[in-house]
Write a protein that holds these residues in place. Structure first.
Motif, PDB file in Angstrom:
ATOM      1  N   LYS A  11      13.427  22.476  -9.293  1.00  0.00           N
ATOM      2  CA  LYS A  11      12.726  22.604  -8.012  1.00  0.00           C
ATOM      3  C   LYS A  11      13.148  21.487  -7.049  1.00  0.00           C
ATOM      4  N   GLY A  55      15.909  20.182  -6.946  1.00  0.00           N
ATOM      5  CA  GLY A  55      17.264  20.527  -6.502  1.00  0.00           C
ATOM      6  C   GLY A  55      17.267  21.647  -5.469  1.00  0.00           C
ATOM      7  N   GLY A  56      16.100  22.151  -5.132  1.00  0.00           N
ATOM      8  CA  GLY A  56      16.011  23.213  -4.120  1.00  0.00           C
ATOM      9  C   GLY A  56      16.216  24.603  -4.712  1.00  0.00           C
ATOM     10  N   LYS A  89      15.377  28.138  -6.184  1.00  0.00           N
ATOM     11  CA  LYS A  89      14.223  28.991  -5.887  1.00  0.00           C
ATOM     12  C   LYS A  89      13.941  29.999  -7.011  1.00  0.00           C
ATOM     13  N   TYR A 108      27.592  24.503  -2.198  1.00  0.00           N
ATOM     14  CA  TYR A 108      26.533  25.191  -1.437  1.00  0.00           C
ATOM     15  C   TYR A 108      27.119  25.799  -0.156  1.00  0.00           C
ATOM     16  N   LEU A 115      20.570  16.679  -9.305  1.00  0.00           N
ATOM     17  CA  LEU A 115      19.844  17.799  -8.688  1.00  0.00           C
ATOM     18  C   LEU A 115      18.991  17.311  -7.523  1.00  0.00           C
ATOM     19  N   LYS A 116      18.263  16.233  -7.768  1.00  0.00           N
ATOM     20  CA  LYS A 116      17.353  15.727  -6.744  1.00  0.00           C
ATOM     21  C   LYS A 116      18.129  15.280  -5.487  1.00  0.00           C
ATOM     22  N   GLY A 166      19.389  18.320  -3.719  1.00  0.00           N
ATOM     23  CA  GLY A 166      18.265  19.002  -3.067  1.00  0.00           C
ATOM     24  C   GLY A 166      17.874  18.302  -1.774  1.00  0.00           C
ATOM     25  N   ASN A 167      17.856  16.980  -1.818  1.00  0.00           N
ATOM     26  CA  ASN A 167      17.502  16.224  -0.613  1.00  0.00           C
ATOM     27  C   ASN A 167      18.561  16.379   0.474  1.00  0.00           C
ATOM     28  N   LYS A 223      17.942  19.682   2.055  1.00  0.00           N
ATOM     29  CA  LYS A 223      16.676  19.647   2.812  1.00  0.00           C
ATOM     30  C   LYS A 223      16.837  18.824   4.094  1.00  0.00           C
TER      31      LYS A 223
END
Ligand code: FUL
Length: 483
Positions: free
Chosen positions: A81, A83-84, A86, A310, A340-341, A344-345, A348
């Motif tokens: 999560k 890491g974004g 879904k 991505y 991942l974090k 993800g950031n 975001k």
């Protein structure tokens, strides 16, 4: 009389102009539209193969080997999560044949392992954790089964179908049913330890097998290398081609036979087929580390690399399916959690602020008041700008009002009406003249154009230069990559 005619013509033009454009070509289904919204999801591999430090289990591992020291579905899901991601697909059974749920179809399953004293259900634990975190859930059940004594005989298909039925019955609504193309070969096969070949055009009776999926899980997208809903992109490196069509016509290599998993027309998979018969967007599957299973010697990809993937998957109208490999504790390694974090950031923070917000957009043509260019900036996928039927090319001039610096341009078509645009270019206003900075082809669900260098300007022009029908675009954005 003259006036009346004029009023009549004006009124009918306005009414006509406000009708939605007619759809073009193959269209996405409801389940595919839901899939497009996910953009990034994960694929977990965690079976006795993890404990053997292999990529493909032979099917002979002792079920007792499946003994994670500190399994935590929450830890894995929370990292995903952050890491974004879904959605999560769990490999409920890999080629080694070990079922991670208490199945009635084979003895080779989790109840024979020490996990939760033989009372565990790993599919259920991951499913619950995913739903609690707001992630969708899906399953991968390998058709090839290197443990099963009946594999290769005419009795195996009923077993495979029963496994699918169990998975479709007990774990809520699934967003994906993932079917691998790897098929047949050597294996344990109940102790026979031999090579078994099957004819993959007939052995799994895909027409009837997938009818089960459709009936029991109508919202599950069927993934395989040839579709049906989502096609494999043709590599496991995580990217689609720069030109990437969501439409496709699966073809067997001989061009005649019906295509089935395991024999996709690979040369066309990364790019898709313009005006293909079906809406069949690509999934770019790639492991976070080198292998799909955890190996201590491997490292996760850097957040920079993940961000690049991505842009080359989601940013080309495809999906990014990131392989997650829990270690023998049954958790993701700290390095994976961090990668991942950070990734993800990056996503975001980069897309938090559309630098085109508040801009004034002038369109060279507009269909009518429901289809104006304002719709491009309202962050609502359902509203879109469209041109009149006869206008197959058009220009959007975007006045940003202030000078802005950006290095990513984002465009989205209104895909419920099909993939319409075939060519476009981007210009910026610099030193009192327009300068072309990019020329491209497909847009589709999302097109992210990463510029080599950030550019600074007050005005941008998007020229849609080729389409067979009138144009629709639902979003336009300018972004600056941030950490
Ligand atoms: C492949 C399989 O053979 C790999 O083991 C892995 O599961 C990957 C996602 O699909 O084709």
């Amino acid at each position: 009389m003259k006036w009346l005619t004029l009023v009549f013509i004006t009124l009918s033009t306005l009414t006509y102009a406000q009708n939605a454009p007619k759809p073009y070509g193959a269209l996405p289904s409801k389940r595919q539209l839901a899939w497009h919204n996910l953009e990034v999801y994960g694929l977990i591999h965690f079976t006795p193969t993890t404990f053997e430090n292999k990529e493909w289990g032979f099917g002979d591992a002792d079920p007792k080997a499946f003994n994670p020291t500190d399994f935590s579905a929450e830890q894995i899901i929370n990292a995903a999560k952050a890491g974004g991601l879904k959605g999560i697909i769990l490999v409920a059974k890999h080629h080694d044949g070990f079922a991670l749920w208490p199945t009635k179809t084979t003895e080779y399953n989790i109840t024979k392992s020490p996990f939760r004293n033989g009372k565990g259900d790993l599919v259920g634990e991951i499913e619950q954790a995913a739903r609690k975190a707001g992630l969708k859930f899906g399953v991968y059940c390998s058709p090839w089964d290197r443990n099963n004594a009946l594999y290769g005989t005419d009795k195996y298909l009923a077993i495979y179908q029963a496994q699918l039925k169990e998975l479709y019955s007990n774990y809520g609504e699934l967003f994906m049913s993932w079917h691998d193309g790897a098929n047949g070969g050597d294996g344990y096969y109940g102790g026979a330890k031999e090579k078994r070949s099957i004819d993959n055009t007939t052995y799994y009776d895909w027409t009837n097998t997938w009818a089960i999926t459709r009936k029991m899980q109508p919202m599950a997208n069927i993934f395989s290398d040839i579709g049906l809903d989502i096609r494999w992109v043709g590599n496991e490196d995580g990217h689609a081609a720069e030109t990437s069509w969501a439409t496709f016509t699966p073809m067997a290599p001989d061009g005649k036979n019906v295509a089935v998993p395991g024999q996709a027309n690979y040369p066309q998979s990364p790019e898709g087929i313009r005006n293909g018969k079906f809406w069949m967007p690509a999934e770019c599957d790639v492991p976070l580390r080198k292998g799909w299973f955890f190996h201590n010697s491997e490292q996760p990809k850097t957040p920079e690399k993940l961000f690049d993937l991505y842009l080359k998957s989601v940013g080309r109208g495809a999906g990014l399916d990131l392989g997650l490999a829990p270690d023998t504790r049954g958790q993701l390694h700290d390095d994976d959690v961090l990668a991942l974090k950070t990734f993800g950031n990056m996503v975001k923070n980069t897309f938090a602020q559309n630098l085109a917000k508040g801009a004034h957009i002038t369109a060279s043509n507009t269909r009518g008041k429901n289809y104006t260019a304002i719709n491009l900036l309202d962050a609502n996928k359902q509203s879109y700008w469209a041109t009149m039927d006869k206008n197959h090319n058009a220009t959007l001039e975007i006045d940003l009002k202030n000078i802005k610096t950006f290095d990513i341009v984002s465009l989205q078509e209104y895909i419920p009406l099909g993939q319409r645009i075939e060519a476009f270019n981007i210009e910026i206003f610099e030193n009192n003249s327009w300068k072309k900075i990019y020329e491209g082809t497909s847009i589709g669900a999302k097109r992210l154009i990463k510029l080599d260098q950030p550019v600074t300007t007050k005005k941008v022009r998007i020229n849609i230069t080729k389409s067979q029908v009138c144009i629709t675009l639902s979003a336009f954005g300018l972004y600056k990559k941030s950490l």
